[in-house]
Design a protein around this motif. Sequence first.
Motif, short mmCIF file in Angstrom:
data_model
loop_
_atom_site.label_atom_id
_atom_site.label_comp_id
_atom_site.label_asym_id
_atom_site.label_seq_id
_atom_site.Cartn_x
_atom_site.Cartn_y
_atom_site.Cartn_z
N TYR A 1 106.15 -28.06 14.14
CA TYR A 1 105.64 -29.26 13.47
C TYR A 1 105.26 -28.89 12.05
CZ TYR A 1 102.74 -33.34 12.52
OH TYR A 1 102.22 -34.48 11.97
N GLU B 1 103.75 -30.68 8.22
CA GLU B 1 103.27 -31.76 7.36
C GLU B 1 103.18 -31.23 5.94
OE1 GLU B 1 100.24 -34.09 10.43
OE2 GLU B 1 99.47 -33.26 8.56
N ILE C 1 103.78 -33.03 18.25
CA ILE C 1 105.05 -32.33 18.08
C ILE C 1 106.22 -33.19 18.56
CG2 ILE C 1 106.42 -30.37 18.92
CD1 ILE C 1 103.78 -28.75 18.91
#
Length: 76
Positions: free
Chosen positions: A45, A47, A74
């Motif tokens: 994951y 960001e 996820i």
Amino acid sequence: MLKCADQSLYTGVTTDIDRRLKEHNECNVKGAKYTRNRRPVKLAYLENHDNRSSACQRESALKKLTRNQKLALINS
């Protein structure tokens, strides 16, 4: 967020994801101590944030999530 070979999750902050992932998988000096015995690790994951401060705040929030909440994030 990384998924380790033992299926555990590791959360961290970096400015260069490719370099950091390589360090976690190959380097005994620069890779996190946590991931050294849990190789290989894979990116699970990611960001992006505008600055390190907001990235660190989000990292802190992610670390407080339960494993099931992290897995839901996820998989979303």
